[in-house]
Design a protein around this motif. Structure first.
Motif, short mmCIF file in Angstrom:
data_model
loop_
_atom_site.label_atom_id
_atom_site.label_comp_id
_atom_site.label_asym_id
_atom_site.label_seq_id
_atom_site.Cartn_x
_atom_site.Cartn_y
_atom_site.Cartn_z
N UNK A 126 17.11 -29.48 -14.50
CA UNK A 126 17.07 -28.26 -13.68
C UNK A 126 16.09 -27.23 -14.23
N UNK A 127 15.94 -27.18 -15.55
CA UNK A 127 15.05 -26.22 -16.20
C UNK A 127 14.06 -26.98 -17.08
N UNK A 128 13.08 -27.66 -16.44
CA UNK A 128 12.16 -28.48 -17.24
C UNK A 128 11.13 -27.63 -17.97
N UNK A 129 10.40 -28.30 -18.82
CA UNK A 129 9.32 -27.64 -19.55
C UNK A 129 8.20 -27.30 -18.56
N UNK A 130 7.67 -26.08 -18.64
CA UNK A 130 6.59 -25.68 -17.73
C UNK A 130 5.27 -26.27 -18.21
N UNK A 131 4.30 -26.26 -17.34
CA UNK A 131 2.98 -26.78 -17.72
C UNK A 131 2.22 -25.72 -18.50
N UNK A 132 1.26 -26.18 -19.24
CA UNK A 132 0.48 -25.28 -20.09
C UNK A 132 -0.60 -24.60 -19.25
N UNK A 133 -0.50 -23.29 -19.16
CA UNK A 133 -1.50 -22.48 -18.47
C UNK A 133 -2.36 -21.82 -19.54
N UNK A 134 -3.59 -22.23 -19.64
CA UNK A 134 -4.49 -21.70 -20.68
C UNK A 134 -4.81 -20.23 -20.39
N UNK A 145 5.72 -22.36 -24.33
CA UNK A 145 6.33 -22.58 -25.64
C UNK A 145 7.84 -22.32 -25.62
N UNK A 146 8.24 -21.33 -24.86
CA UNK A 146 9.67 -21.02 -24.76
C UNK A 146 10.42 -22.16 -24.08
N UNK A 147 9.91 -22.64 -22.96
CA UNK A 147 10.59 -23.73 -22.25
C UNK A 147 10.52 -25.04 -23.04
N UNK A 148 9.42 -25.26 -23.74
CA UNK A 148 9.31 -26.47 -24.55
C UNK A 148 10.36 -26.45 -25.67
N UNK A 149 10.49 -25.30 -26.35
CA UNK A 149 11.47 -25.17 -27.42
C UNK A 149 12.88 -25.37 -26.87
N UNK A 150 13.18 -24.77 -25.73
CA UNK A 150 14.50 -24.88 -25.12
C UNK A 150 14.84 -26.33 -24.78
N UNK A 151 13.89 -27.04 -24.17
CA UNK A 151 14.12 -28.44 -23.81
C UNK A 151 14.30 -29.30 -25.06
N UNK A 152 13.54 -29.03 -26.10
CA UNK A 152 13.66 -29.81 -27.33
C UNK A 152 15.00 -29.56 -28.02
N UNK A 153 15.45 -28.33 -28.06
CA UNK A 153 16.76 -28.02 -28.67
C UNK A 153 17.87 -28.70 -27.87
N UNK A 154 17.80 -28.63 -26.55
CA UNK A 154 18.82 -29.27 -25.72
C UNK A 154 18.79 -30.79 -25.88
N UNK A 155 17.61 -31.36 -26.07
CA UNK A 155 17.50 -32.81 -26.29
C UNK A 155 18.14 -33.20 -27.62
N UNK A 156 17.93 -32.39 -28.65
CA UNK A 156 18.57 -32.66 -29.95
C UNK A 156 20.08 -32.56 -29.82
N UNK A 157 20.55 -31.53 -29.14
CA UNK A 157 22.00 -31.36 -28.95
C UNK A 157 22.59 -32.51 -28.14
#
Length: 189
Positions: A126-134, A145-157
């Motif tokens: 529902x809340x995927x990682x966003x694409x990188x906008x240069x 970076x915020x969404x990437x960190x959030x998805x990675x923490x949730x994946x670890x959990x």
């Protein structure tokens, strides 16, 4: 206690054979439970519970998603810690009632972990990682970076919850088998 009277009218007091059998069964129960390594299973459940709780702290700084709103890492981590603590208590004081209590808490921890894995999956989808906008400095924007960190923490959990599900399921099955083996001796403490 058994009384026997011999032909010379002397009275002998001996212990009853049933008392010996029940005492022996209690020792067999204790050895049988210790084969299942409740101490190592309990410690691993407690450690996984604390890992889940501590790894979820960074999610509080992110936007509130379903995982944080429902408190998923906290109730799944606490259920794991409680199940592990009961296993550690059961290892010290073996009895059928403690085997049953440990089995119930372990199965509940497994169920909570399964529910947590499902909620993590739904939240990540529902809340995927966003694409990188240069931006002008040729780096990605902050939201990436915020969404990437959030998805990675949730994946670890989610991975830790899967491990907790496996440990709780196996340990719950072991406890169920032990309880079935000694079901006739439920009145013993």
């Amino acid at each position: 206690m058994a009384l026997t009277v011999s032909s010379d009218l002397s009275v002998n007091v001996t212990t009853d054979q049933n008392v010996h059998k029940l005492t022996d069964k209690k020792e067999v129960l204790k050895r049988s439970i210790q084969k299942g390594e409740p101490k190592s299973m309990g410690i691993s459940q407690v450690m996984l519970g604390f890992l889940i709780i501590s790894y979820s702290v960074p999610l509080l700084s992110d936007e509130l998603t379903e995982v944080v709103t429902f408190g998923v890492p906290w109730w799944s981590g606490i259920s794991s810690v409680v199940a592990g603590a009961v296993a550690l208590i059961m290892e010290k004081h073996s009895s059928i009632s403690l085997v049953f209590a440990c089995m119930v808490f372990t199965v509940l921890a497994a169920v909570f972990s399964i529910i947590a894995v499902i909620i993590y999956m739904v939240d990540i989808m529902k809340h995927p990682q966003t694409t990188c906008e240069k931006n002008t400095q040729h780096t990605c924007d902050e939201e990436y970076y915020i969404t990437r960190f959030s998805v990675e923490v949730k994946s670890i959990l989610m991975s830790l919850s899967m491990v907790q599900t496996a440990i709780s399921s196996v340990f719950g099955f072991i406890l169920y088998r032990e309880r079935q083996n000694f079901n006739n001796y439920v009145f013993m403490n």
